[in-house]
Enzyme design. Structure first.
Site, short mmCIF file in Angstrom:
data_model
loop_
_atom_site.label_atom_id
_atom_site.label_comp_id
_atom_site.label_asym_id
_atom_site.label_seq_id
_atom_site.Cartn_x
_atom_site.Cartn_y
_atom_site.Cartn_z
N LYS B 75 1.00 -1.17 -0.12
CA LYS B 75 -0.08 0.01 -0.06
C LYS B 75 0.87 1.28 -0.09
O LYS B 75 1.87 1.37 0.86
CB LYS B 75 -0.80 0.06 1.20
CG LYS B 75 -1.78 1.11 1.35
CD LYS B 75 -2.84 1.05 2.60
CE LYS B 75 -3.59 2.23 2.62
NZ LYS B 75 -4.75 2.23 4.07
N SER B 144 -9.34 2.48 3.03
CA SER B 144 -8.37 3.08 2.26
C SER B 144 -7.51 2.05 1.50
O SER B 144 -6.81 2.85 0.50
CB SER B 144 -7.56 3.91 3.20
OG SER B 144 -7.06 3.18 4.02
N SER B 168 -10.04 0.39 7.39
CA SER B 168 -9.56 0.51 5.82
C SER B 168 -9.07 -1.05 5.52
O SER B 168 -8.51 -1.15 4.48
CB SER B 168 -8.47 1.48 5.83
OG SER B 168 -9.08 2.47 5.80
#
Lengths: 433, 426
Positions: B75, B144, B168
């Site tokens: 990420k 997210s 998230s």
């Protein structure tokens, strides 16, 4: 006080005088830089000094003529944080040549409040125990303490009125006490850590140093971007718990004497003082500290260990990181559980007092530059997430400062600072003036 | 569709160890799939030559560690020394960190290959990136950790990093129909990960099976004892209805109902975990803490580059600036008091079954509502999402199992039991 050199002023005085047109920010910064150039060869507090940039910033501030919370006040930032336009080494040769592009929150927030960042202060290696070159400004053969060595020494030596440190074991309170300044380690998590090189995330706490509690209150407001009211010394005398603690036998005679004398003076001034000691759930703090530090420290240092192992100090590799490899998940979990129980018990315990009065360090600073001293009087409070404040309160056999420590209720930092203001008004501001 | 990219990490590890698969082939198959499926927009940075070079080096080194050459999506709020890290923000366009984040270095040390950087919402908050739902491009993959969830769900790679501050990891896992694991707070080292709200930010992982999720977390902590030996026999699972229960959509109600039936039939002991007032205010306390800390941890960006922050994130930061320290302190005290009551909450249970998200993935404009994740993140408890059901649009709907404080290994064993009971196949 027209005769006081600007670098010796408190932050609150600088703000008032600059705002009132009695002094320019440029004159303050120039005075600090001049004093630093004189003293730095001995004290060695700075990893990087941005003198020209600070002067330009000060002139810009003077031209703009805005009234700001920290208007014109120079401050130092421990080199465990990033700041744009300055190198960041985190106390390690691995990061030589690294210039971060952005500011840590601990730099951005004071700057936005009108503070002027003078530079980066010396940190031990990744805020662990391998010392940098800094000496104690009161006597250069003694340690300033660590890991926030440069910040404590710079504030004590009048190089800068305010500085930022971090505490994982005792790295704000202990160096502040060894150097004779006011150190504030807030409740865990209060000041934002963004842009700080992480060591042990469940313990790492951003803290601040100054030469008065009033300056701490001002700096705290800037660090939190919260409204500020000049604090008044409380009328009411506090109820204090006098905690000699499980390491009383490790305290040096001067540490004990200063604590007992301070307790007597505060009692004479009206404080009610009751002896108190750690609840039983808090008894294993030292072992818990070692486990948390070893488990998290090893993993957070993996980027360096994986790519640059030879550049880590033997002390760090052989002690903390080696322990981290051996620690089982069960041992780590047991430490986490015990820490949670200790925090809960400590929270209940602290409700009985406005603050707990205790030692910030065993006594005066050790006579060595190879070791930053013992954190046994700090690590438990760090682990309990409780706010801590150290005040200078006396001197040791070699004339070095000895402090006291006030510990407050978790997430009630304002109450602790109020007690600190009261205590400072009764004990005096040490030899800081 | 028959390449090695579809293998679970556990199966890939078996083949890599046996020598019937090389790290290079596996990485190449993943990169091929990614290229083929570029419409998902899961990636913000790929450097195939660098990835293949890493894989070849691992092959040459004899495929060491727990991961033995398994590729991992990173990420883009997590630093990598060899790829940019842009935090989903134009402010950090082209940003090159000096060092790896701790969790990336731990991945490399465990023999993992860093495959590339996956799309994150801006600063891991709620302004979406480009990623679409792999099963229906009109819907969000959640956020997210959008690119990581979509990529694993789409068979681009077996494992990927997420971070969870509100919801998230668990919410996008539910939306994308995969396994999402948020370990206990503090289990995975956070150095080099962009902080949003440090008292909540937790690194977690996405996988297509429980065994893979456990493998990933064990690799990230260098603690093989996190690998469950067998499914938990007859776990005691509490059925709990967290507030605001009226936000639960029929699809999630049906998922919970189905899970309850299947778990019961497989031999779990199920009972209602009755109302627990100490937990009722936690979603609100989490919001207060998150906005307060975000405003201060993104201070440099807010104060110096404010015009480059998207309105949704700017609103969170403005909200946080307005939160008083007294309100923040009160929320922290609420959280501390609730954590101290977890033992009582779990007195009769090994885990609780709760919603992972209100329902299936909503349409693309938002990343969905994290309200059912906030309390557990604040409590620092280990939690895992398992796919369980389909919603009205045919998109996946997961369930969430929350474990006892610090008992990640036990939660994995319970999740293995649940995975079999629910009939999930990776």
């Amino acid at each position: 006080m027209p005769n006081t050199q600007p670098h010796r002023l408190m932050a609150t005085e600088i703000v008032r005088m600059v705002a009132g047109g009695e002094l320019t920010a440029e004159a303050v910064v120039a005075s600090c830089l001049e004093w630093i150039s004189e003293r730095e060869p001995v004290v060695r507090a700075w990893a990087y000094l941005a003198g020209q940039a600070a002067l330009e910033r000060a002139r810009g501030f003077d031209r703009a003529g805005k009234k700001m919370l920290l208007g014109g006040v120079p401050f130092g930032l421990k080199d465990i944080f990033d700041a744009a336009g300055m190198p960041a080494t985190y106390g390690s040769p691995i990061y030589t040549g690294w210039w971060p592009a952005s500011d840590a929150s601990a730099a951005a927030l004071p700057k936005a409040a009108g503070g002027i960042l003078l530079g980066k202060t010396i940190s031990t290696e990744f805020a662990n125990r391998q010392p940098g070159p800094t000496s104690n400004p009161h006597n250069p053969v003694f340690t300033p303490g660590g890991s926030s060595s440069g910040s404590a020494a710079a504030v004590a030596d009048f190089m800068v009125p305010l500085a930022i440190g971090t505490q994982t074991g005792g790295s704000v309170i202990r160096p502040a006490a060894y150097c004779g300044v006011v150190g504030f380690k807030p409740s865990f998590g209060l000041f934002p850590p963004a842009g700080m090189r992480i060591n042990t995330e469940t313990l790492d706490t951003v803290g601040i140093m100054a030469r008065s509690v009033g300056d701490i209150v001002l700096f705290r407001a800037a660090m939190l971007a919260i409204p500020y009211e000049p604090p008044a010394v409380p009328q009411r005398a506090p109820h204090l718990g006098l905690c000699r603690g499980p390491h009383w036998d490790d305290a040096q005679p001067e540490g004990r004497a200063v604590l007992e004398a301070a307790a007597d003076r505060l009692a004479a001034a009206g404080a009610t003082i009751a002896d108190t000691d750690f609840p039983p759930e808090c008894a294993d703090a030292d072992a818990i500290q070692i486990s948390l530090g070893a488990f998290e420290g090893l993993r957070n240092h993996m980027p360096e260990l994986y790519r640059h192992e030879a550049l880590l100090s033997p002390q760090l590799r052989q002690e903390k990181l080696a322990r981290g490899r051996e620690l089982t998940l069960d041992q780590f979990r047991a430490a986490c559980r015990a820490a949670e129980q200790a925090r809960t018990a400590a929270r209940e315990w602290a409700r009985g007092f406005d603050a707990i009065l205790t030692l910030p360090a065993p006594g005066q600073a050790p006579r060595t530059l190879a070791d930053t001293g013992s954190a046994v009087f700090n690590a438990p409070w760090t682990q309990f997430a409780m706010p801590c404040l150290t005040l200078p309160a006396g001197a040791g056999p070699d004339g070095l400062p000895v402090g006291i420590q006030l510990v407050g209720r978790r997430h009630d930092d304002s109450r602790l600072l109020a007690v600190g203001l009261w205590g400072e008004s009764r004990l005096g501001q040490g030899d800081a003036r | 569709m028959t390449g090695a990219e579809h293998l679970t990490a556990s199966e890939a590890v078996r083949r890599l160890e046996a020598g019937t698969l090389t790290a290079e082939t596996l990485a190449r198959d993943c990169l091929d799939r990614i290229k083929q499926r570029s419409a998902v927009k899961a990636w913000v940075w790929l450097d195939p030559e660098l990835t293949l070079a890493q894989a070849r080096a691992i092959d040459r080194a004899g495929r060491p560690g727990l991961l033995k050459g398994v590729p991992v999506g990173v990420k883009d709020v997590i630093d990598t020394y060899d790829m940019p890290t842009q935090h989903g923000s134009p402010i950090y366009q082209g940003n090159r960190p000096y060092a790896d984040a701790a969790c990336v270095a731990l991945t490399r040390a465990a023999g993992g290959v860093s495959l590339g950087k996956t799309v994150t919402t801006e600063f891991a908050n709620r302004f979406p990136g480009a990623t679409v739902h792999p099963h229906n491009p009109g819907h969000t993959p959640g956020g997210s950790s959008s690119g990581s969830a979509a990529g694993v769900a789409d068979g681009m790679m077996p494992l990927a990093f997420g971070t969870q501050t509100a919801g998230s990891v668990l919410r996008p896992a539910s939306f994308c129909g995969i396994v999402g694991m948020k370990p206990s707070f503090g289990l995975i080292a956070t150095a080099g990960t962009k902080p949003l709200s440090p008292s909540l930010d937790t690194i977690g992982g996405f996988a297509r099976s429980v065994a893979d999720a456990a493998l990933f977390i064990a690799a990230l902590t260098d603690r093989p004892e996190l690998l469950p030996e067998a499914p938990a026999p007859a776990p005691r699972i509490g059925i709990y209805q967290p507030a605001p229960w009226d936000k639960v959509e029929p699809a999630t109600l049906a998922a919970l109902e189905a899970a309850r039936d299947k778990l019961g039939r497989a031999g779990a002991t199920l009972a209602e975990r009755g109302p627990f007032p100490a937990f009722d205010g936690l979603a609100a306390a989490q919001s207060t803490i998150m906005s307060y800390e975000a405003a201060r941890n993104l201070a440099w960006e807010r104060l110096n580059r404010g015009t480059e922050i998207m309105p949704r994130t700017a609103a969170l930061l403005a909200e946080g600036v307005a939160v008083s320290t007294a309100a923040y302190d009160a929320a922290r005290r609420t959280a501390a008091a609730a954590r101290a009551q977890c033992a009582e909450f779990f007195a009769a249970f090994d885990a609780v079954l709760v919603p992972a998200a209100p329902g299936e993935a909503p349409v693309i404009a938002t990343t969905g509502d994290p309200v059912f994740n906030r309390p557990w993140t604040l409590l620092h408890l280990p939690a895992i999402t398992l796919p369980c059901h389909r919603g009205p649009s045919g998109l996946p709907v997961g369930i969430q199992l929350v474990g006892r404080p610090g008992e990640d290994a036990r939660l994995f064993a319970i999740a293995l039991f649940a995975e079999a009971a629910l009939g999930i196949e990776a």
